[in-house]
Write a protein that holds these residues in place. Sequence first.
Motif, PDB file in Angstrom:
ATOM      1  N   MET A 215       0.810  -1.214   0.000  1.00 55.03           N
ATOM      2  CA  MET A 215       0.000   0.000   0.000  1.00 55.03           C
ATOM      3  C   MET A 215       0.842   1.263   0.000  1.00 55.03           C
ATOM      4  O   MET A 215       0.356   2.345  -0.321  1.00 55.03           O
ATOM      5  CB  MET A 215      -0.951   0.010   1.200  1.00 55.03           C
ATOM      6  N   THR A 216       2.128   1.159   0.369  1.00 59.90           N
ATOM      7  CA  THR A 216       3.001   2.337   0.343  1.00 59.90           C
ATOM      8  C   THR A 216       3.494   2.651  -1.064  1.00 59.90           C
ATOM      9  O   THR A 216       4.105   3.703  -1.283  1.00 59.90           O
ATOM     10  CB  THR A 216       4.230   2.145   1.258  1.00 59.90           C
ATOM     11  N   LEU A 217       3.240   1.758  -2.034  1.00 58.73           N
ATOM     12  CA  LEU A 217       3.769   1.963  -3.382  1.00 58.73           C
ATOM     13  C   LEU A 217       3.278   3.263  -4.005  1.00 58.73           C
ATOM     14  O   LEU A 217       3.993   3.897  -4.781  1.00 58.73           O
ATOM     15  CB  LEU A 217       3.406   0.783  -4.288  1.00 58.73           C
ATOM     16  N   GLN A 218       2.039   3.668  -3.670  1.00 55.38           N
ATOM     17  CA  GLN A 218       1.549   4.930  -4.232  1.00 55.38           C
ATOM     18  C   GLN A 218       2.392   6.106  -3.756  1.00 55.38           C
ATOM     19  O   GLN A 218       2.729   7.011  -4.535  1.00 55.38           O
ATOM     20  CB  GLN A 218       0.084   5.127  -3.876  1.00 55.38           C
ATOM     21  N   GLY A 219       2.768   6.108  -2.458  1.00 55.54           N
ATOM     22  CA  GLY A 219       3.642   7.163  -1.949  1.00 55.54           C
ATOM     23  C   GLY A 219       5.050   7.057  -2.503  1.00 55.54           C
ATOM     24  O   GLY A 219       5.707   8.066  -2.774  1.00 55.54           O
ATOM     25  N   VAL A 220       5.513   5.819  -2.700  1.00 58.38           N
ATOM     26  CA  VAL A 220       6.840   5.594  -3.271  1.00 58.38           C
ATOM     27  C   VAL A 220       6.887   6.124  -4.702  1.00 58.38           C
ATOM     28  O   VAL A 220       7.864   6.768  -5.105  1.00 58.38           O
ATOM     29  CB  VAL A 220       7.186   4.089  -3.236  1.00 58.38           C
ATOM     30  N   MET A 221       5.831   5.873  -5.474  1.00 57.78           N
ATOM     31  CA  MET A 221       5.803   6.360  -6.857  1.00 57.78           C
ATOM     32  C   MET A 221       5.802   7.876  -6.900  1.00 57.78           C
ATOM     33  O   MET A 221       6.402   8.491  -7.792  1.00 57.78           O
ATOM     34  CB  MET A 221       4.585   5.803  -7.605  1.00 57.78           C
ATOM     35  N   PHE A 222       5.135   8.522  -5.920  1.00 56.28           N
ATOM     36  CA  PHE A 222       5.181   9.988  -5.866  1.00 56.28           C
ATOM     37  C   PHE A 222       6.621  10.471  -5.685  1.00 56.28           C
ATOM     38  O   PHE A 222       7.027  11.486  -6.258  1.00 56.28           O
ATOM     39  CB  PHE A 222       4.317  10.538  -4.730  1.00 56.28           C
ATOM     40  N   ALA A 223       7.400   9.731  -4.901  1.00 51.47           N
ATOM     41  CA  ALA A 223       8.784  10.125  -4.661  1.00 51.47           C
ATOM     42  C   ALA A 223       9.590  10.135  -5.955  1.00 51.47           C
ATOM     43  O   ALA A 223      10.559  10.881  -6.084  1.00 51.47           O
ATOM     44  CB  ALA A 223       9.431   9.177  -3.652  1.00 51.47           C
ATOM     45  N   TYR A 224       9.179   9.315  -6.924  1.00 43.26           N
ATOM     46  CA  TYR A 224       9.915   9.235  -8.195  1.00 43.26           C
ATOM     47  C   TYR A 224       9.392  10.191  -9.257  1.00 43.26           C
ATOM     48  O   TYR A 224       9.964  10.264 -10.351  1.00 43.26           O
ATOM     49  CB  TYR A 224       9.874   7.807  -8.730  1.00 43.26           C
ATOM     50  N   LEU A 225       8.295  10.898  -8.976  1.00 38.84           N
ATOM     51  CA  LEU A 225       7.815  11.887  -9.947  1.00 38.84           C
ATOM     52  C   LEU A 225       8.930  12.888 -10.233  1.00 38.84           C
ATOM     53  O   LEU A 225       9.648  13.303  -9.337  1.00 38.84           O
ATOM     54  CB  LEU A 225       6.595  12.646  -9.398  1.00 38.84           C
ATOM     55  N   ALA A 226       9.066  13.265 -11.478  1.00 37.58           N
ATOM     56  CA  ALA A 226      10.057  14.246 -11.949  1.00 37.58           C
ATOM     57  C   ALA A 226      11.274  13.609 -12.576  1.00 37.58           C
ATOM     58  O   ALA A 226      12.061  14.312 -13.203  1.00 37.58           O
ATOM     59  CB  ALA A 226      10.514  15.223 -10.860  1.00 37.58           C
ATOM     60  N   VAL A 227      11.447  12.277 -12.466  1.00 37.70           N
ATOM     61  CA  VAL A 227      12.591  11.694 -13.173  1.00 37.70           C
ATOM     62  C   VAL A 227      12.438  11.899 -14.671  1.00 37.70           C
ATOM     63  O   VAL A 227      13.432  11.968 -15.397  1.00 37.70           O
ATOM     64  CB  VAL A 227      12.755  10.186 -12.861  1.00 37.70           C
ATOM     65  N   GLU A 228      11.187  11.989 -15.148  1.00 37.65           N
ATOM     66  CA  GLU A 228      10.950  12.171 -16.586  1.00 37.65           C
ATOM     67  C   GLU A 228      11.187  13.609 -17.040  1.00 37.65           C
ATOM     68  O   GLU A 228      11.107  13.908 -18.230  1.00 37.65           O
ATOM     69  CB  GLU A 228       9.521  11.730 -16.943  1.00 37.65           C
ATOM     70  N   LEU A 229      11.507  14.507 -16.109  1.00 35.74           N
ATOM     71  CA  LEU A 229      11.717  15.920 -16.457  1.00 35.74           C
ATOM     72  C   LEU A 229      12.823  16.087 -17.491  1.00 35.74           C
ATOM     73  O   LEU A 229      12.805  17.026 -18.284  1.00 35.74           O
ATOM     74  CB  LEU A 229      12.056  16.723 -15.195  1.00 35.74           C
ATOM     75  N   VAL A 230      13.781  15.169 -17.499  1.00 38.57           N
ATOM     76  CA  VAL A 230      14.876  15.255 -18.465  1.00 38.57           C
ATOM     77  C   VAL A 230      14.324  15.256 -19.896  1.00 38.57           C
ATOM     78  O   VAL A 230      14.923  15.828 -20.803  1.00 38.57           O
ATOM     79  CB  VAL A 230      15.882  14.094 -18.244  1.00 38.57           C
ATOM     80  N   GLY A 231      13.150  14.644 -20.103  1.00 37.91           N
ATOM     81  CA  GLY A 231      12.531  14.654 -21.423  1.00 37.91           C
ATOM     82  C   GLY A 231      12.036  16.027 -21.821  1.00 37.91           C
ATOM     83  O   GLY A 231      12.045  16.385 -22.999  1.00 37.91           O
ATOM     84  N   VAL A 232      11.600  16.811 -20.851  1.00 40.55           N
ATOM     85  CA  VAL A 232      11.125  18.169 -21.141  1.00 40.55           C
ATOM     86  C   VAL A 232      12.288  19.075 -21.529  1.00 40.55           C
ATOM     87  O   VAL A 232      12.126  20.031 -22.275  1.00 40.55           O
ATOM     88  CB  VAL A 232      10.372  18.748 -19.925  1.00 40.55           C
ATOM     89  N   THR A 233      13.497  18.758 -21.039  1.00 38.92           N
ATOM     90  CA  THR A 233      14.664  19.594 -21.339  1.00 38.92           C
ATOM     91  C   THR A 233      15.201  19.357 -22.747  1.00 38.92           C
ATOM     92  O   THR A 233      16.094  20.079 -23.188  1.00 38.92           O
ATOM     93  CB  THR A 233      15.810  19.320 -20.345  1.00 38.92           C
ATOM     94  N   ALA A 234      14.676  18.354 -23.464  1.00 36.20           N
ATOM     95  CA  ALA A 234      15.254  17.967 -24.758  1.00 36.20           C
ATOM     96  C   ALA A 234      15.332  19.132 -25.738  1.00 36.20           C
ATOM     97  O   ALA A 234      16.298  19.258 -26.491  1.00 36.20           O
ATOM     98  CB  ALA A 234      14.439  16.820 -25.364  1.00 36.20           C
ATOM     99  N   GLY A 235      14.297  19.979 -25.742  1.00 33.66           N
ATOM    100  CA  GLY A 235      14.271  21.092 -26.688  1.00 33.66           C
ATOM    101  C   GLY A 235      15.211  22.223 -26.326  1.00 33.66           C
ATOM    102  O   GLY A 235      15.423  23.137 -27.132  1.00 33.66           O
ATOM    103  N   GLU A 236      15.789  22.201 -25.114  1.00 33.74           N
ATOM    104  CA  GLU A 236      16.675  23.283 -24.692  1.00 33.74           C
ATOM    105  C   GLU A 236      18.048  22.771 -24.257  1.00 33.74           C
ATOM    106  O   GLU A 236      18.831  23.500 -23.650  1.00 33.74           O
ATOM    107  CB  GLU A 236      16.008  24.084 -23.557  1.00 33.74           C
TER     108      GLU A 236
END
Length: 476
Positions: A215-236
Amino acid sequence: MTSAQVGTDKAPQGAEEGYERGLGSRQVQMIAIGGAIGVGLFLGAGANIAKAGPSLILMYALAGVIIFFIMRALGELLLYRPVSGSFAEYSREFLGPFFGYFTGWTYWLMWVVTGMAELTAAAIYVNYWFPQIPQWVTALVFLVVLFGVNLISVKLFGELEFWFSMVKVTALIGMIVIGLGVLTFGFSQAGDTAAVSNLWAFDGFFPKGIGSSLMTLQGVMFAYLAVELVGVTAGESEDPEKTLPKAINTLPWRIALFYVGALTVILCVVKWTEFAEGVSPFVAAFAKIGIPAGAGIVNFVVLTAALSSCNSGMYSTGRMLRNLAESGEAPGAFKKLSSTKTPAFGITVSVLFMGIGVVLNYVVPEKAFGYVTSVATAAGIWTWLMILVSHVLYRRAVDAGRLPASAFPAPGGAKCSYVAIAFLLFVTGLIAIDADSRICLYVMAGWAVALGIGWAVLKSRNPQIADRAPEPEKVG
């Protein structure tokens, strides 16, 4: 027309044109590292330790493997076609215009509510030193300061994020080294009780049962939010073909060191029963060790982590709104860049919505963090699912000879993406059966209805928007 051209033609070129490629290799690397170290670890881990005990370490490791699958899928897509606002663009190309529209707006929502969570966390951290200052006042001050930074230039954003991340990384490594010193040499007030056996000595490794740990996996997944931010930087990014694969391939050791490693050391030094919700386990551990001003130093570090994530949120929301506007899926005013080549109007609107977090800190300060993290997690899971589904469809197109292969193929092809999709659906099921977090699914249902109405309005005004993307042609 070649298939490569077709793939490029699907993206509105204005989504990238006009941006300053002001993010160097060191900045992209640290943005990627910093994205994996946020308030979900520094603050949220306290509540999860209380729910799962030492087994939380295993949950972070399991989720970390899935996150790596997601990031390798994204990496393959990014090297096939690096664009700013990448998740929406790939959804648009492989699933259709509606999915691009829905993903872009949902990713925007994720960062707006994440920004609220980070502002809430930052206010809680400042409360450690100045309990007399209301949470909402601190949240408002931080919101205004970071807003100003993001309006100035992408280089200033990148530089601030570099140093924010440097503080987090240095501090976490320092915490691990000190914790290992306590375990090895037995110094400090925690030396007498610190032991590896703390991982199982108090009702076992799964003290609350495997179900409670899952049941803690939902909180654990929140902790990993933003790892995909590197994809947003692709254009810059100055050199996305080199910097993006390097940033993604270093993810496993970052997860192993900063999440699994740091939590393992802390739970060996301090028994899990001494941690509680609303208190950073890192602050609590240093207070237990008794290092002079140690808890205050760690509190400064976790404050930095919260501000770093909020800073990233302002950056990404402005870019995503511009991408949506270029595709005709948001008001045209969001297309405009300021004289410093930043999407200032999009950032401004996003910050105004983040201001709702300030209101929540005024109305329900004790529940604000929990409410917004659950909504952010649900929006993040949707974004990750779209990355994975887009990757599966891309691999099918490559295998059929309709699209060129990426220079950075994901190991195992689409198989790992299928595993990650199943895992994310499992976590969504866990959210559905948890009464406290289930509210986020109701919020997302309302959000889906609102976006559906918005799409119907867009189609009535511009029927071509629903069939904008051409079919990719066969290679050769």
